[in-house]
Design a protein around this motif. Sequence first.
Motif, short mmCIF file in Angstrom:
data_model
loop_
_atom_site.label_atom_id
_atom_site.label_comp_id
_atom_site.label_asym_id
_atom_site.label_seq_id
_atom_site.Cartn_x
_atom_site.Cartn_y
_atom_site.Cartn_z
N ARG A 134 -5.09 5.40 -18.00
CA ARG A 134 -3.92 6.29 -17.94
C ARG A 134 -4.09 7.33 -16.83
N ALA A 135 -5.32 7.84 -16.68
CA ALA A 135 -5.60 8.83 -15.63
C ALA A 135 -5.37 8.23 -14.25
N GLN A 136 -5.72 6.95 -14.09
CA GLN A 136 -5.53 6.27 -12.80
C GLN A 136 -4.05 6.29 -12.41
N LEU A 137 -3.17 5.92 -13.33
CA LEU A 137 -1.75 5.91 -13.03
C LEU A 137 -1.25 7.32 -12.77
N HIS A 138 -1.71 8.27 -13.55
CA HIS A 138 -1.31 9.67 -13.35
C HIS A 138 -1.70 10.14 -11.94
N ASN A 139 -2.91 9.80 -11.51
CA ASN A 139 -3.36 10.18 -10.17
C ASN A 139 -2.56 9.47 -9.08
N TYR A 140 -2.19 8.21 -9.30
CA TYR A 140 -1.35 7.50 -8.34
C TYR A 140 -0.02 8.22 -8.17
N LEU A 141 0.57 8.65 -9.29
CA LEU A 141 1.86 9.34 -9.22
C LEU A 141 1.73 10.67 -8.48
N ARG A 142 0.72 11.42 -8.82
CA ARG A 142 0.52 12.72 -8.17
C ARG A 142 0.24 12.56 -6.68
N GLY A 143 -0.62 11.62 -6.34
CA GLY A 143 -1.00 11.45 -4.93
C GLY A 143 0.11 10.89 -4.07
N SER A 144 0.99 10.09 -4.66
CA SER A 144 2.05 9.46 -3.88
C SER A 144 3.33 10.28 -3.88
N GLY A 145 3.45 11.22 -4.82
CA GLY A 145 4.67 11.99 -4.93
C GLY A 145 5.78 11.26 -5.68
N MET A 146 5.45 10.10 -6.25
CA MET A 146 6.46 9.36 -7.02
C MET A 146 6.60 9.96 -8.40
N ARG A 147 7.73 9.70 -9.02
CA ARG A 147 8.04 10.35 -10.29
C ARG A 147 7.73 9.51 -11.52
N GLU A 148 7.96 8.22 -11.47
CA GLU A 148 7.88 7.37 -12.67
C GLU A 148 6.78 6.32 -12.55
N SER A 155 0.84 -1.19 0.00
CA SER A 155 0.00 0.00 0.00
C SER A 155 0.88 1.25 0.00
N ILE A 156 0.39 2.26 -0.67
CA ILE A 156 1.11 3.53 -0.75
C ILE A 156 0.17 4.61 -0.22
N GLU A 157 0.68 5.40 0.69
CA GLU A 157 -0.11 6.48 1.26
C GLU A 157 -0.25 7.62 0.25
N VAL A 158 -1.46 8.12 0.11
CA VAL A 158 -1.74 9.24 -0.77
C VAL A 158 -1.89 10.48 0.09
N ARG A 159 -1.18 11.53 -0.31
CA ARG A 159 -1.18 12.76 0.47
C ARG A 159 -1.66 13.93 -0.37
N TYR A 160 -2.33 14.85 0.28
CA TYR A 160 -2.69 16.13 -0.32
C TYR A 160 -2.06 17.19 0.56
N LYS A 161 -1.10 17.91 -0.03
CA LYS A 161 -0.27 18.84 0.74
C LYS A 161 0.41 18.02 1.83
N THR A 162 0.14 18.26 3.09
CA THR A 162 0.81 17.49 4.14
C THR A 162 -0.12 16.47 4.80
N ARG A 163 -1.33 16.37 4.32
CA ARG A 163 -2.35 15.52 4.96
C ARG A 163 -2.52 14.19 4.22
N THR A 172 5.48 10.29 -16.44
CA THR A 172 6.40 10.96 -15.52
C THR A 172 5.64 12.07 -14.80
N ASN A 173 5.82 12.13 -13.52
CA ASN A 173 5.25 13.18 -12.69
C ASN A 173 6.35 14.20 -12.45
N PRO A 174 6.30 15.37 -13.12
CA PRO A 174 7.38 16.34 -12.95
C PRO A 174 7.50 16.87 -11.52
N MET A 175 6.44 16.73 -10.74
CA MET A 175 6.47 17.21 -9.36
C MET A 175 6.91 16.13 -8.39
N GLY A 176 7.12 14.91 -8.90
CA GLY A 176 7.49 13.79 -8.04
C GLY A 176 8.92 13.90 -7.57
#
Length: 75
Positions: free
Chosen positions: A39-53, A1-9, A69-73
């Motif tokens: 594709r959107a599902q994977l994109h959201n996983y990357l954004r929510g987890s902070g991972m890059r690839e 499991s991977i924790e999904v964060r929004y800002k610091t929460r 690629t998540n440029p913010m990861g």
Amino acid sequence: SIEVRYKTRAVGVFRADMLVEGHLVVELKATPALAPHDRAQLHNYLRGSGMREGLLLHFGPRARFHQLTNPMGGT
């Protein structure tokens, strides 16, 4: 499991099909065709987890893959 964060929460968790070395999210699909939400599902996983690839591996009539690629990861 991977924790999904929004800002610091922490807002939830998700289970990736595969997580490689804690840095690469791999989603596997075995359907006749990929839908836009796959594709959107994977994109959201990357954004929510902070991972890059991320890799979306599609095992349909013709095997294909998509790299996202998540440029913010960070990791």
